[in-house]
Design a protein around this motif. Structure first.
Motif, short mmCIF file in Angstrom:
data_model
loop_
_atom_site.label_atom_id
_atom_site.label_comp_id
_atom_site.label_asym_id
_atom_site.label_seq_id
_atom_site.Cartn_x
_atom_site.Cartn_y
_atom_site.Cartn_z
N ASN A 1 -17.84 -29.95 -21.77
CA ASN A 1 -18.43 -30.82 -22.79
C ASN A 1 -17.34 -31.78 -23.27
OD1 ASN A 1 -19.49 -32.09 -25.01
ND2 ASN A 1 -19.98 -30.22 -26.13
N PRO A 2 -17.40 -33.06 -22.89
CA PRO A 2 -16.34 -34.00 -23.26
C PRO A 2 -16.31 -34.33 -24.75
CG PRO A 2 -18.13 -35.17 -22.19
CD PRO A 2 -18.45 -33.70 -22.10
N TRP A 3 -17.36 -33.98 -25.50
CA TRP A 3 -17.40 -34.31 -26.93
C TRP A 3 -17.20 -33.08 -27.81
CZ3 TRP A 3 -21.81 -35.89 -23.94
CH2 TRP A 3 -21.64 -37.15 -23.38
N ARG A 4 -16.88 -31.96 -27.22
CA ARG A 4 -16.70 -30.72 -27.97
C ARG A 4 -15.76 -30.93 -29.14
NH1 ARG A 4 -13.87 -26.08 -24.66
NH2 ARG A 4 -12.23 -27.57 -24.89
N PRO A 5 -16.04 -30.52 -30.36
CA PRO A 5 -17.14 -29.67 -30.80
C PRO A 5 -18.39 -30.45 -31.20
CG PRO A 5 -15.70 -30.02 -32.64
CD PRO A 5 -15.10 -30.76 -31.46
N PHE A 6 -18.43 -31.75 -30.94
CA PHE A 6 -19.58 -32.56 -31.31
C PHE A 6 -20.67 -32.45 -30.25
CE2 PHE A 6 -15.82 -34.40 -33.22
CZ PHE A 6 -16.20 -34.45 -34.56
N CYS A 7 -21.89 -32.84 -30.63
CA CYS A 7 -23.00 -32.73 -29.69
C CYS A 7 -23.10 -33.95 -28.78
CB CYS A 7 -24.32 -32.55 -30.46
SG CYS A 7 -24.79 -33.97 -31.47
N SER A 8 -22.51 -35.07 -29.19
CA SER A 8 -22.65 -36.30 -28.43
C SER A 8 -21.49 -37.25 -28.73
CB SER A 8 -23.96 -37.00 -28.79
OG SER A 8 -23.91 -37.42 -30.16
N GLU A 9 -21.40 -38.28 -27.91
CA GLU A 9 -20.39 -39.31 -28.14
C GLU A 9 -20.65 -40.01 -29.48
OE1 GLU A 9 -18.25 -42.98 -25.80
OE2 GLU A 9 -20.25 -42.37 -25.16
N HIS A 10 -21.92 -40.18 -29.81
CA HIS A 10 -22.28 -40.84 -31.07
C HIS A 10 -21.71 -40.07 -32.28
CE1 HIS A 10 -24.63 -43.00 -34.07
NE2 HIS A 10 -25.03 -41.83 -34.53
N CYS A 11 -21.92 -38.77 -32.32
CA CYS A 11 -21.42 -37.97 -33.44
C CYS A 11 -19.89 -37.99 -33.49
CB CYS A 11 -21.93 -36.53 -33.36
SG CYS A 11 -23.63 -36.37 -33.98
N LYS A 12 -19.26 -37.92 -32.33
CA LYS A 12 -17.80 -37.96 -32.28
C LYS A 12 -17.28 -39.29 -32.80
CE LYS A 12 -13.91 -37.21 -29.16
NZ LYS A 12 -13.52 -36.86 -27.80
N THR A 13 -17.92 -40.39 -32.41
CA THR A 13 -17.51 -41.72 -32.85
C THR A 13 -17.75 -41.91 -34.35
OG1 THR A 13 -18.00 -42.60 -30.66
CG2 THR A 13 -17.81 -44.19 -32.45
N MET A 14 -18.88 -41.42 -34.84
CA MET A 14 -19.18 -41.53 -36.27
C MET A 14 -18.15 -40.76 -37.10
SD MET A 14 -21.74 -43.54 -36.56
CE MET A 14 -22.21 -43.26 -38.24
N ASP A 15 -17.76 -39.58 -36.64
CA ASP A 15 -16.77 -38.79 -37.35
C ASP A 15 -15.41 -39.50 -37.34
OD1 ASP A 15 -16.26 -36.04 -38.62
OD2 ASP A 15 -14.67 -36.18 -37.11
N LEU A 16 -15.01 -40.03 -36.20
CA LEU A 16 -13.75 -40.77 -36.12
C LEU A 16 -13.78 -41.97 -37.05
CD1 LEU A 16 -10.98 -41.26 -34.87
CD2 LEU A 16 -12.13 -42.48 -33.01
N GLY A 17 -14.91 -42.67 -37.10
CA GLY A 17 -15.05 -43.81 -37.99
C GLY A 17 -14.92 -43.43 -39.45
#
Length: 73
Positions: free
Chosen positions: A21-37
């Motif tokens: 899972n490339p976005w672990r622990p997130f469910c998607s690239e969107h959630c990972k990007t939103m968190d980084l933002g």
């Protein structure tokens, strides 16, 4: 062995905890990007406690269970 499921830190969706899972622990690239933002825009902050009126020596002399807390006056 059962697959380990965790909650996405951003949206709470159940996510399989797998190395592929490339976005672990997130469910998607969107959630990972939103968190980084949120971190980049300083929406998340680590609280800082400042003790301007407390002498550093007073903090060093506190008992172990009160370490880091200002003395009560």
């Amino acid at each position: 062995m059962a697959e380990r499921l965790v909650n996405c830190p951003r949206c709470g969706a159940k996510v399989a905890w797998r190395t592929d899972n490339p976005w672990r622990p997130f469910c998607s690239e969107h959630c990972k990007t939103m968190d980084l933002g949120a971190w980049a825009s300083e929406s998340y902050r680590i609280p800082v406690v400042e003790y301007d009126d407390v002498d550093e020596q007073d903090l060093l002399n506190l008992p172990a269970d009160n370490a880091g807390k200002p003395p009560l006056n």
